[in-house]
Design an enzyme around this catalytic site. Structure first.
Site, mmCIF file in Angstrom:
data_model
loop_
_atom_site.group_PDB
_atom_site.id
_atom_site.type_symbol
_atom_site.label_atom_id
_atom_site.label_comp_id
_atom_site.label_asym_id
_atom_site.label_seq_id
_atom_site.Cartn_x
_atom_site.Cartn_y
_atom_site.Cartn_z
ATOM 1 N N SER A 37 0.807 -1.222 0.000
ATOM 2 C CA SER A 37 0.000 0.000 0.000
ATOM 3 C C SER A 37 0.844 1.277 0.000
ATOM 4 C CB SER A 37 -0.963 0.002 1.197
ATOM 5 O OG SER A 37 -1.886 -1.040 1.050
ATOM 6 N N THR A 64 -4.699 -3.589 8.490
ATOM 7 C CA THR A 64 -4.555 -4.907 7.888
ATOM 8 C C THR A 64 -4.328 -5.925 8.998
ATOM 9 O OG1 THR A 64 -3.420 -6.146 6.152
ATOM 10 C CG2 THR A 64 -2.069 -4.559 7.356
ATOM 11 N N LYS A 80 -8.150 -6.178 11.467
ATOM 12 C CA LYS A 80 -9.357 -5.892 10.681
ATOM 13 C C LYS A 80 -10.661 -6.077 11.464
ATOM 14 C CE LYS A 80 -7.818 -6.560 5.945
ATOM 15 N NZ LYS A 80 -8.104 -7.256 4.685
ATOM 16 N N ASP A 89 -12.468 -4.308 0.280
ATOM 17 C CA ASP A 89 -12.006 -5.522 -0.420
ATOM 18 C C ASP A 89 -13.048 -6.041 -1.420
ATOM 19 O OD1 ASP A 89 -9.520 -5.666 0.747
ATOM 20 O OD2 ASP A 89 -10.127 -7.060 2.321
ATOM 21 N N GLY A 100 -11.916 -21.439 -0.061
ATOM 22 C CA GLY A 100 -11.424 -20.723 1.112
ATOM 23 C C GLY A 100 -12.579 -20.218 1.951
ATOM 24 N N ALA A 110 -10.728 -13.072 3.547
ATOM 25 C CA ALA A 110 -10.914 -12.597 2.172
ATOM 26 C C ALA A 110 -12.130 -13.287 1.541
ATOM 27 C CB ALA A 110 -9.660 -12.870 1.356
ATOM 28 N N ASN A 148 -13.681 -25.525 1.410
ATOM 29 C CA ASN A 148 -12.531 -25.196 2.261
ATOM 30 C C ASN A 148 -11.870 -26.465 2.784
ATOM 31 O OD1 ASN A 148 -10.969 -23.069 3.450
ATOM 32 N ND2 ASN A 148 -11.786 -23.675 5.449
ATOM 33 N N THR A 206 -10.746 -26.979 5.715
ATOM 34 C CA THR A 206 -11.423 -27.306 6.974
ATOM 35 C C THR A 206 -12.920 -27.106 6.727
ATOM 36 O OG1 THR A 206 -9.498 -26.339 8.050
ATOM 37 C CG2 THR A 206 -11.394 -26.786 9.462
ATOM 38 N N GLY A 256 -4.778 -11.384 -8.804
ATOM 39 C CA GLY A 256 -5.127 -10.651 -7.584
ATOM 40 C C GLY A 256 -4.730 -9.178 -7.581
HETATM 41 P P1 NAP Z 1 -7.048 -16.247 6.191
HETATM 42 O O1 NAP Z 1 -8.183 -15.549 6.835
HETATM 43 O O2 NAP Z 1 -5.871 -16.671 7.009
HETATM 44 O O3 NAP Z 1 -7.654 -17.565 5.438
HETATM 45 C C1 NAP Z 1 -6.776 -18.464 4.795
HETATM 46 C C2 NAP Z 1 -7.593 -19.453 3.957
HETATM 47 O O4 NAP Z 1 -6.669 -20.213 3.151
HETATM 48 C C3 NAP Z 1 -8.400 -20.464 4.772
HETATM 49 O O5 NAP Z 1 -9.567 -20.799 4.071
HETATM 50 C C4 NAP Z 1 -7.431 -21.659 4.824
HETATM 51 O O6 NAP Z 1 -8.090 -22.896 5.013
HETATM 52 C C5 NAP Z 1 -6.874 -21.601 3.427
HETATM 53 N N1 NAP Z 1 -5.573 -22.268 3.284
HETATM 54 C C6 NAP Z 1 -4.396 -21.881 3.823
HETATM 55 N N2 NAP Z 1 -3.413 -22.733 3.442
HETATM 56 C C7 NAP Z 1 -4.001 -23.672 2.655
HETATM 57 C C8 NAP Z 1 -3.519 -24.814 1.966
HETATM 58 N N3 NAP Z 1 -2.223 -25.171 2.014
HETATM 59 N N4 NAP Z 1 -4.388 -25.543 1.237
HETATM 60 C C9 NAP Z 1 -5.696 -25.197 1.179
HETATM 61 N N5 NAP Z 1 -6.219 -24.128 1.819
HETATM 62 C C10 NAP Z 1 -5.384 -23.378 2.559
HETATM 63 O O7 NAP Z 1 -6.419 -15.375 5.000
HETATM 64 P P2 NAP Z 1 -7.171 -14.257 4.107
HETATM 65 O O8 NAP Z 1 -6.974 -12.922 4.714
HETATM 66 O O9 NAP Z 1 -8.521 -14.745 3.800
HETATM 67 O O10 NAP Z 1 -6.250 -14.259 2.767
HETATM 68 C C11 NAP Z 1 -6.241 -15.350 1.867
HETATM 69 C C12 NAP Z 1 -5.356 -14.999 0.658
HETATM 70 O O11 NAP Z 1 -5.943 -13.919 -0.053
HETATM 71 C C13 NAP Z 1 -3.933 -14.550 1.004
HETATM 72 O O12 NAP Z 1 -3.057 -15.125 0.053
HETATM 73 C C14 NAP Z 1 -3.960 -13.047 0.818
HETATM 74 O O13 NAP Z 1 -2.716 -12.510 0.429
HETATM 75 C C15 NAP Z 1 -4.975 -12.920 -0.322
HETATM 76 N N6 NAP Z 1 -5.657 -11.618 -0.353
HETATM 77 C C16 NAP Z 1 -5.582 -10.890 -1.485
HETATM 78 C C17 NAP Z 1 -6.235 -9.673 -1.551
HETATM 79 C C18 NAP Z 1 -6.131 -8.845 -2.795
HETATM 80 O O14 NAP Z 1 -6.464 -7.645 -2.735
HETATM 81 N N7 NAP Z 1 -5.742 -9.412 -3.919
HETATM 82 C C19 NAP Z 1 -6.978 -9.197 -0.452
HETATM 83 C C20 NAP Z 1 -7.051 -9.991 0.701
HETATM 84 C C21 NAP Z 1 -6.383 -11.209 0.740
HETATM 85 P P3 NAP Z 1 -8.369 -23.487 6.487
HETATM 86 O O15 NAP Z 1 -9.625 -22.827 6.984
HETATM 87 O O16 NAP Z 1 -8.500 -24.937 6.276
HETATM 88 O O17 NAP Z 1 -7.153 -23.129 7.333
#
Ligand code: NAP
Length: 292
Positions: free
Chosen positions: A25, A70, A74, A110, A135, A139, A159, A161, A255
């Site tokens: 950012s 962030t 959040k 977002d 997921g 996000a 997902n 889980t 993304g």
């Molecule tokens: P979060 O709340 O920690 O959620 C992570 C998610 O990923 C959960 O559903 C988790 O599943 C799953 N996961 C993690 N490792 C995995 C694996 N090895 N195999 C399968 N599923 C897996 O994270 P978040 O904030 O939602 O962010 C998720 C992603 O989105 C990140 O990479 C982040 O950088 C990206 N993002 C991008 C933007 C953008 O503007 N482009 C904005 C926000 C986020 P479980 O529930 O099973 O643990």
């Protein structure tokens, strides 16, 4: 474009996070500020969870123009705010704080960023569409609420889980009225959902740098060429899922657009100015290249 000059009148914007060093950012917002010729600067602030309340009070005392929050703030910021925008209330998370008439108002940008990127890059309108979201984290929640509010026909949430997907599906259905289902992240029901959706979104962190040398999160031959495939992971810009989708002939959206548009919307909320989206995107891509 003028160079950034800090004077006695310069206003301060920033992002509170922990860690915050990785944030894209600051370069993106400062490029926009320069382009618009605004007397502002955007700064990263490392704020530990136990210091959030003091940081918010301090920001008001110091007269910050506004700020982003962030991970991990959040959700924790919500009780510290005076008002919440409708979408932030539904999502239960805030990434943008605006000072308005002495009050702290929380927004989430977002979902806006996600829909704007899909609309601009793939002409996608969620109305009446079958959407599959991989997921169930923060996000995924923003994305499901924004798709539900835009009248998607169905939302299927898969997902790793599964109980988390079940909880999110139930909540999204209750909050938006859109039919929502939960699946595990493997098996024939997922294969069927992948093959029949209009939009597939990876909202997990699977495939993200430095663990990006991995097979696609779902089997390549499950994908139908008519599906739009979006991966919200932005580092790397093209994930293994997007490479597979491209090979299958799908339209793909990475993304970066979501990241740029959520930031652009924040800047618009703070300043009322029309954000220079192309400049922000160029700066983001340059920063991503420099860091990879
Ligand atoms: P979060 O709340 O920690 O959620 C992570 C998610 O990923 C959960 O559903 C988790 O599943 C799953 N996961 C993690 N490792 C995995 C694996 N090895 N195999 C399968 N599923 C897996 O994270 P978040 O904030 O939602 O962010 C998720 C992603 O989105 C990140 O990479 C982040 O950088 C990206 N993002 C991008 C933007 C953008 O503007 N482009 C904005 C926000 C986020 P479980 O529930 O099973 O643990």
């Amino acid at each position: 474009m003028r160079s950034l000059e800090i004077t006695g009148t310069t206003g301060v914007l920033g992002v509170f996070g922990c860690p915050v060093e990785h944030s894209f950012s600051p370069p993106m917002q400062n490029a926009a500020i320069k382009e618009l010729g605004l007397d502002l600067v955007y700064v990263p602030f490392k704020v530990a969870p136990q210091d959030l309340e003091a940081a918010v009070r301090g920001a008001a005392a110091l007269g910050l123009t506004g700020f982003n929050v962030t991970i991990p703030h959040k959700e924790a910021i919500i009780p510290l705010l005076d008002e919440l925008d409708e979408e932030a209330r539904l999502v239960g998370a805030v990434n943008t704080v605006v000072y308005r008439r002495g009050k702290l108002v929380g927004y989430t940008t977002d979902g806006y960023g996600f829909l704007k990127a899909l609309s601009e890059e793939a002409a996608f309108d969620p109305t009446g569409k079958e959407c599959l979201i991989l997921g169930a984290g923060g996000a995924a929640r923003s994305i499901c609420i924004s798709l539900g509010r835009s009248k998607a026909a169905t939302l299927t949430i898969a997902n790793r889980t599964k109980p988390r997907a079940e909880r999110l599906a139930a909540e999204v259905a209750r909050l938006t009225g859109v039919k929502s289902m939960a699946l595990p992240l493997s098996g024939p029901a997922l294969q069927d959902a992948v093959g029949n959706c209009h939009l597939l979104v990876n909202a997990t962190s699977y495939g993200m740098y430095p663990k990006h040398e991995c097979p696609p999160i779902i089997a390549e031959d499950w994908l139908s060429p008519s599906t739009i495939v979006c991966d919200i992971v932005y580092n790397p810009i093209e994930t293994s899922l997007l490479r597979a989708a491209r090979r299958r002939g799908c339209s793909v959206v990475n993304g970066c657009g979501m990241l740029v548009h959520q930031g652009a919307r924040s800047l618009e909320l703070w300043t009322g100015c029309r954000p220079p989206v192309a400049v922000m995107k160029r700066k983001l891509l340059q920063s991503l290249r420099e860091r990879s």
